[in-house]
Structure formats: structure tokens, C-alpha cells
Design an enzyme around this catalytic site. Structure first.
Site, short mmCIF file in Angstrom:
data_model
loop_
_atom_site.label_atom_id
_atom_site.label_comp_id
_atom_site.label_asym_id
_atom_site.label_seq_id
_atom_site.Cartn_x
_atom_site.Cartn_y
_atom_site.Cartn_z
N SER A 1 0.85 -1.19 0.00
CA SER A 1 0.00 0.00 0.00
C SER A 1 0.89 1.24 0.00
CB SER A 1 -0.90 0.02 1.24
OG SER A 1 -1.56 1.27 1.37
N TYR B 1 -1.21 -0.65 10.51
CA TYR B 1 -1.43 -1.07 9.13
C TYR B 1 -0.27 -0.59 8.24
CZ TYR B 1 -3.67 -1.49 4.54
OH TYR B 1 -3.95 -1.80 3.24
#
Length: 255
Positions: free
Chosen positions: A138, A148
Site C-alpha cells: 500500500s 497497518y
């Protein structure tokens, strides 16, 4: 015919990976938690493209689920040439607001599962002299604002290290770093506010992301960032002091 295994294939980017790989002539092994959704996808994809689609329902947040998929990858009688570590989720909360169970499950899906599955897939690929691992990271990997982001940063660094060790084997490792992408991922209650807050031009389509990722795999690229604007954003984030990027958000995801 080459076979690709795609985790998290029942929706979003995983579903798009399944379609694009099948259209290119790859047989598939599709994995996710929901057997019903996988079976529906398998029937439609197989009917439309003529490839073989194997369904493997497994929960990658659990040891048994990871071992089930690892065993399939290690099966030399049914070789897998491309592993797509796509499965993922985010709590949508800061670390202090999430439960230990939520954090542990996210770590197991985003870190432990790619590590275990890649370890299971590589010996056969190396022995055959060809293959590839594609890790879905990501653009959040460039930020220091959440667990995350930390997990996705680990995935990028893992891919880079792996690519170096695989040099000369005929096997490659690639990480794709999508920006905000219109999938079911951001439809969850804890993440859906991004749909309203971000302008239309900030969003990528699943087709764009998957096409760029698979092109990167074919070229042997180590990292791929779809779209020029996110390439520029990634460069800016890398040059920005982490003290600044940490203040840019405390949520869990940007994929």
C-alpha cells in the site's frame, strides 16, 4: 498452463486479479474465508474464460488456514507459478483504540500469512526455475501513522530483500503499492468516510491497480506504484520527516 494462487480472491483487488489472470490464460486457485463467494466467482470465471478454477476456503488469520494454503502451494504435483499475496483488512482504528484480537488478526493476515505462504511456494518455483511472488502492499507503507502502515512497510522491505536473494533463480518478487482504490475495502463502516472526504481524482480503479501490478511482475520489477500521482505522492512521503507523516492520520488503511 501456468497456475496462479490468489489470496483474498472473493472481492476487491483479489477478484480483479482472478479475472485478469484467467483472461490471460492462467488456471487459478482462489482462496478466501467465504466458500460461497469463492464458488460463485469460480463458476463465473471458469465459464467465461475456459480456465480451471480451484476453490480453497481458508482463514489466513488462523494457523490452520495458513497451513492449508501452504500445503497447496508446496504440492509439487500441482505446481503454482504465481503467488498473489493479496488478502488484507484494516481495523480502521488507531492502535490504542483497537483490541488485541483485532491487532493480532491484522498482523497474521498482513504479515504472517505472506511470510508463510511465500516460504511454502518458493522451493518448488526455484526447483522449476521460474515463478513469481506478488505482494499487495500500500502507499501507506511510506507513512508512519498506523500499525497497518507498519505492516505494509514490512511487506515492501520483505519483498525487496527477497528479490535480492532470488536473483539468478528465475523467480521474482514484486510489491505493488496502490493508493486509494475503489473496492469493497473502503465500504466498511470504519473506513467508508474516505469515500466522502477524498476527491474523485484521488481514487484508482481495481482494473488500473491489477493491470499495473501484473505488468510489473512480467517486467521483473521489485516495486510498482500505480499512477503517476501516487508515484509522486510516494516520493514526497519518503522525503517528508516521519514526525510529519505520523501526524497525517491515525487510521488503519489507504488501500
Amino acid at each position: 498452463m501456468a497456475t496462479a494462487l490468489v489470496t483474498g480472491a472473493s472481492a476487491g483487488l483479489g477478484e480483479e486479479f482472478a479475472w485478469q489472470l484467467a483472461t490471460a490464460g492462467h488456471d487459478l486457485v482462489v482462496t478466501a474465508r467465504s466458500r460461497d463467494r469463492l464458488s460463485e466467482l469460480a463458476d463465473v470465471v471458469a465459464s467465461a474464460t475456459g480456465v480451471s478454477v480451484e476453490v480453497l476456503a481458508a482463514d489466513l488469520s488462523l494457523p490452520d488456514g495458513r497451513e492449508q494454503v501452504a500445503s497447496r502451494l508446496a504440492d509439487s504435483s500441482r505446481p503454482v507459478s504465481l503467488l498473489v499475496n493479496n488478502a488484507g483488512f484494516a481495523t480502521g482504528k488507531g492502535f490504542l483504540a483497537s483490541s488485541w484480537e483485532e491487532e493480532a488478526a491484522m498482523h497474521d493476515v498482513l504479515v504472517t500469512a505472506p511470510l508463510r505462504l511465500t516460504h511454502a511456494a518458493l522451493p518448488g518455483m526455484i526447483e522449476r526455475g521460474h515463478g513469481a511472488v506478488l505482494n499487495v502492499a500500500s502507499i501507506a507503507a511510506h507513512l508512519g501513522d498506523s500499525t497497518y502502515a507498519a505492516h505494509k512497510r514490512w511487506l515492501v522491505e520483505f519483498t525487496s530483500a527477497l528479490a535480492g536473494q532470488l536473483r539468478g533463480t528465475g523467480v521474482t518478487a514484486t510489491a505493488v503499492l496502490p493508493g486509494m482504490t475503489r473496492t469493497e475495502f473502503h465500504s466498511k463502516p470504519t473506513l467508508e468516510h474516505y469515500r466522502a472526504e477524498l476527491p474523485e481524482f484521488a481514487w484508482l480503479s481495481a482494473e488500473q491497480v491489477v493491470s499495473a501490478a501484473l505488468t510489473g511482475v512480467r517486467r521483473g520489477a521489485v516495486t510498482v506504484t500505480p499512477s503517476v500521482r501516487y508515484q509522486a505522492a510516494g516520493t514526497l512521503a519518503r522525503l517528508t520527516p516521519k514526525a510529519v507523516t505520523r501526524r497525517m492520520g491515525s487510521m488503519g488503511s489507504r488501500r
